[in-house]
Design a protein around this motif. Structure first.
Motif, PDB file in Angstrom:
ATOM      1  N   ARG A  39     -12.623  -5.198 -29.082  1.00 42.41           N
ATOM      2  CA  ARG A  39     -12.134  -5.600 -27.752  1.00 42.41           C
ATOM      3  C   ARG A  39     -10.802  -4.921 -27.450  1.00 42.41           C
ATOM      4  NH1 ARG A  39     -12.014 -11.643 -26.884  1.00 42.41           N
ATOM      5  NH2 ARG A  39     -12.028 -11.027 -24.700  1.00 42.41           N
ATOM      6  N   GLN A  40     -10.646  -4.553 -26.203  1.00 42.24           N
ATOM      7  CA  GLN A  40      -9.444  -3.822 -25.786  1.00 42.24           C
ATOM      8  C   GLN A  40      -8.352  -4.799 -25.359  1.00 42.24           C
ATOM      9  OE1 GLN A  40     -10.060  -0.464 -23.061  1.00 42.24           O
ATOM     10  NE2 GLN A  40      -8.175  -1.064 -22.025  1.00 42.24           N
ATOM     11  N   SER A  41      -7.202  -4.711 -26.034  1.00 37.71           N
ATOM     12  CA  SER A  41      -6.110  -5.643 -25.721  1.00 37.71           C
ATOM     13  C   SER A  41      -5.094  -5.039 -24.760  1.00 37.71           C
ATOM     14  CB  SER A  41      -5.414  -6.042 -27.018  1.00 37.71           C
ATOM     15  OG  SER A  41      -5.058  -4.884 -27.735  1.00 37.71           O
ATOM     16  N   LEU A  42      -5.293  -3.800 -24.385  1.00 34.87           N
ATOM     17  CA  LEU A  42      -4.342  -3.101 -23.514  1.00 34.87           C
ATOM     18  C   LEU A  42      -4.815  -3.152 -22.056  1.00 34.87           C
ATOM     19  CD1 LEU A  42      -1.877  -1.187 -23.234  1.00 34.87           C
ATOM     20  CD2 LEU A  42      -3.463   0.715 -23.546  1.00 34.87           C
ATOM     21  N   THR A  43      -3.881  -3.467 -21.171  1.00 35.35           N
ATOM     22  CA  THR A  43      -4.168  -3.436 -19.729  1.00 35.35           C
ATOM     23  C   THR A  43      -3.192  -2.478 -19.059  1.00 35.35           C
ATOM     24  OG1 THR A  43      -4.980  -5.700 -19.720  1.00 35.35           O
ATOM     25  CG2 THR A  43      -4.223  -4.830 -17.611  1.00 35.35           C
ATOM     26  N   ILE A  44      -3.705  -1.617 -18.209  1.00 41.83           N
ATOM     27  CA  ILE A  44      -2.850  -0.760 -17.374  1.00 41.83           C
ATOM     28  C   ILE A  44      -3.053  -1.224 -15.943  1.00 41.83           C
ATOM     29  CG2 ILE A  44      -2.360   1.597 -16.581  1.00 41.83           C
ATOM     30  CD1 ILE A  44      -1.764   1.144 -19.569  1.00 41.83           C
ATOM     31  N   SER A  45      -1.975  -1.653 -15.316  1.00 43.56           N
ATOM     32  CA  SER A  45      -2.124  -2.227 -13.974  1.00 43.56           C
ATOM     33  C   SER A  45      -0.984  -1.794 -13.069  1.00 43.56           C
ATOM     34  CB  SER A  45      -2.181  -3.753 -14.070  1.00 43.56           C
ATOM     35  OG  SER A  45      -0.995  -4.224 -14.675  1.00 43.56           O
ATOM     36  N   ALA A  46      -1.223  -1.984 -11.785  1.00 40.21           N
ATOM     37  CA  ALA A  46      -0.218  -1.668 -10.768  1.00 40.21           C
ATOM     38  C   ALA A  46      -0.513  -2.590  -9.588  1.00 40.21           C
ATOM     39  CB  ALA A  46      -0.313  -0.193 -10.392  1.00 40.21           C
ATOM     40  N   ASN A  47      -0.012  -2.249  -8.406  1.00 42.53           N
ATOM     41  CA  ASN A  47      -0.242  -3.112  -7.243  1.00 42.53           C
ATOM     42  C   ASN A  47      -0.579  -2.288  -6.001  1.00 42.53           C
ATOM     43  OD1 ASN A  47       1.913  -4.750  -8.995  1.00 42.53           O
ATOM     44  ND2 ASN A  47       0.587  -6.142  -7.874  1.00 42.53           N
ATOM     45  N   VAL A  48      -1.265  -2.955  -5.097  1.00 50.02           N
ATOM     46  CA  VAL A  48      -1.442  -2.376  -3.767  1.00 50.02           C
ATOM     47  C   VAL A  48      -0.089  -2.522  -3.075  1.00 50.02           C
ATOM     48  CG1 VAL A  48      -2.597  -2.612  -1.536  1.00 50.02           C
ATOM     49  CG2 VAL A  48      -3.874  -3.037  -3.670  1.00 50.02           C
ATOM     50  N   ILE A  49       0.481  -1.398  -2.621  1.00 45.59           N
ATOM     51  CA  ILE A  49       1.770  -1.532  -1.922  1.00 45.59           C
ATOM     52  C   ILE A  49       1.583  -1.564  -0.403  1.00 45.59           C
ATOM     53  CG2 ILE A  49       3.272  -0.771  -3.777  1.00 45.59           C
ATOM     54  CD1 ILE A  49       3.295   2.004  -2.661  1.00 45.59           C
ATOM     55  N   GLN A  50       0.479  -1.014   0.072  1.00 45.14           N
ATOM     56  CA  GLN A  50       0.148  -1.099   1.506  1.00 45.14           C
ATOM     57  C   GLN A  50      -1.339  -0.894   1.645  1.00 45.14           C
ATOM     58  OE1 GLN A  50       1.963   1.500   4.405  1.00 45.14           O
ATOM     59  NE2 GLN A  50       3.678   1.931   3.020  1.00 45.14           N
ATOM     60  N   VAL A  51      -1.909  -1.398   2.747  1.00 43.98           N
ATOM     61  CA  VAL A  51      -3.278  -1.011   3.104  1.00 43.98           C
ATOM     62  C   VAL A  51      -3.201  -0.313   4.455  1.00 43.98           C
ATOM     63  CG1 VAL A  51      -5.629  -1.764   3.587  1.00 43.98           C
ATOM     64  CG2 VAL A  51      -4.281  -2.947   1.842  1.00 43.98           C
ATOM     65  N   ARG A  52      -3.769   0.894   4.554  1.00 43.73           N
ATOM     66  CA  ARG A  52      -3.712   1.686   5.789  1.00 43.73           C
ATOM     67  C   ARG A  52      -5.121   1.853   6.335  1.00 43.73           C
ATOM     68  NH1 ARG A  52       1.602   3.166   6.314  1.00 43.73           N
ATOM     69  NH2 ARG A  52       0.921   4.515   7.991  1.00 43.73           N
ATOM     70  N   GLN A  53      -5.193   1.935   7.636  1.00 46.59           N
ATOM     71  CA  GLN A  53      -6.502   2.155   8.275  1.00 46.59           C
ATOM     72  C   GLN A  53      -6.589   3.634   8.668  1.00 46.59           C
ATOM     73  OE1 GLN A  53      -8.727  -0.477   8.694  1.00 46.59           O
ATOM     74  NE2 GLN A  53     -10.206   1.096   9.271  1.00 46.59           N
ATOM     75  N   LEU A  54      -7.646   4.298   8.221  1.00 49.68           N
ATOM     76  CA  LEU A  54      -7.857   5.697   8.625  1.00 49.68           C
ATOM     77  C   LEU A  54      -9.103   5.779   9.493  1.00 49.68           C
ATOM     78  CD1 LEU A  54      -5.702   6.658   6.564  1.00 49.68           C
ATOM     79  CD2 LEU A  54      -7.281   8.469   5.925  1.00 49.68           C
ATOM     80  N   GLU A  55      -9.034   6.543  10.561  1.00 48.40           N
ATOM     81  CA  GLU A  55     -10.223   6.720  11.398  1.00 48.40           C
ATOM     82  C   GLU A  55     -10.998   7.940  10.913  1.00 48.40           C
ATOM     83  OE1 GLU A  55     -11.019   4.273  13.102  1.00 48.40           O
ATOM     84  OE2 GLU A  55      -9.058   3.335  12.824  1.00 48.40           O
TER      85      GLU A  55
END
Ligand SMILES: Cc1ncc(COP(=O)(O)O)c(C=O)c1O
Length: 355
Positions: free
Chosen positions: A231-247
């Motif tokens: 089992r893998q005990s390591l997590t690599i994580s970050a965050n959503v800093i913005q959500v943008r809408q693209l057409e």
């Protein structure tokens, strides 16, 4: 918010116990314990009853000695810093007859393990017959000038290959030669098996240790194995800093890195290749709120991820965890387990060990 490298210490400990099942193991500690951190890993392994370690670099061997004063520490690369090796009671590979003849007097009193080259052709005696004159010459020296030949070892280059006969052939070459050389000399330490070989065959008869790396660190050595093996005990994580809408038709990122084929919600995440995420990894997904979403572009400090309305700024983004494992991407061709681990940038990721 910042990108994180998080280790679950309890999971790591439990997994080591689960993997080794009280078998004698020499833990491979090279490259800062596969980048899990030498101090953390040595202490964890000691707690689980592992008292034999190996690495390729003398500096790491010396650090292990500080952490584990009674352990057996085996240096897999030769070193000519004989005074340190002697003083720190480190065992060392004997990689060739040439090395022996060149350094015969310096090797006095040092514990060596004869290395058999086998199919890897990276280091070691070409044949078992080449070992015999070295054993004999050493034996004929006065005791105080002798090295101590305490071990013999090899490394398999094909244990995770299933297409040809190479593993079976290299195994045969080792086991046959070993039986013969054992009639000339008694070895206290006999070790050959990496994670793949150990899982395939169990500990070979008469071997003192399995020499395990990646399976102790939570990745499967080959793809047909169940995830439950390790089992893998390591997590690599970050965050959503913005959500943008693209057409449709709009592009984002450098040089049209991503062009929307339809109206798209694009999450901007604070993790990039500067943190050690491989470009090959960015061809795949990440995990947000328990669902997988495709990564669309990778930049130095950011990623774009195509998301739906369930994702918002602030949400956690997981690149690797036990639910989205390094070994899964190894088998998808992203890079070796150790390559993905080694690439991670420990200077930019915030390191946390959860006790
Ligand atoms: C000489 C030697 N032995 C053992 C290992 C452990 O291999 P694994 O990580 O596949 O268990 C390695 C790793 O590359 C190695 O170089």
């Amino acid at each position: 918010m910042t990108a994180r490298w998080t280790l679950d210490a309890q999971l790591f400990h439990d997994n080591v116990a689960h993997v080794i099942q009280n078998q004698p193991v020499m833990a491979v500690m090279k490259n800062n314990a596969y980048h899990y951190g030498l101090d953390f890993a040595v202490n964890a392994f000691l707690k689980q009853g592992i008292t034999t370690f190996s690495t390729t670099v003398l500096r790491e061997a010396v650090r292990i000695r500080k952490l584990a004063p009674e352990a057996v520490i085996f240096l897999m690369n030769p070193s000519t810093e004989f005074h340190i090796i002697r003083e720190q009671r480190i065992h060392m590979t004997l990689p060739s007859p040439e090395f022996y003849h060149q350094h015969q007097s310096d090797l006095a009193g040092i514990n060596v393990h004869l290395e058999y080259e086998n199919f890897l052709h990276r280091s070691g005696f070409r044949t078992f017959d080449d070992m015999i004159p070295v054993i004999q010459t050493n034996r004929e020296l006065p005791k105080s000038e002798q090295m101590s030949i305490v071990g013999i070892w090899t490394h398999f280059g094909y244990a995770d290959e299933f297409d040809g006969d190479e593993y079976s052939d290299e195994k045969q070459a080792w086991l046959t030669g070993l039986e013969k050389i054992k009639t000339y000399h008694d070895f206290e330490f006999i070790h050959a098996q990496n994670s793949a070989s150990f899982v395939r065959d169990g500990l070979f008869t008469g071997h003192s240790h399995a020499r395990l790396g990646i399976i102790l660190y939570g990745s499967r050595p080959y793809s047909s194995l169940p995830e439950s093996l390790t089992r893998q005990s390591l997590t690599i994580s970050a965050n959503v800093i913005q959500v943008r809408q693209l057409e449709k038709g709009q592009s984002a990122g450098y040089s049209f890195a991503f062009t929307a084929e339809h109206s798209t919600r694009l999450a901007v995440v604070d993790l990039g290749y500067g943190d050690g995420i491989l470009r090959t990894r960015s061809k795949h997904e990440c995990l947000i709120n328990g669902r997988r979403y495709p990564i669309k572009a990778l930049m130095m400090s950011h990623m774009f991820v195509e998301v739906d309305s369930n994702v918002a700024a602030g949400d956690e983004v997981i690149l690797y965890s036990n639910d989205i494992r390094i070994d899964e991407y190894t088998f998808k061709g992203v890079g070796a387990n150790s390559e993905q681990l080694s690439a991670l940038n420990h200077h930019s990721l915030l390191k946390e060990i959860k006790l």
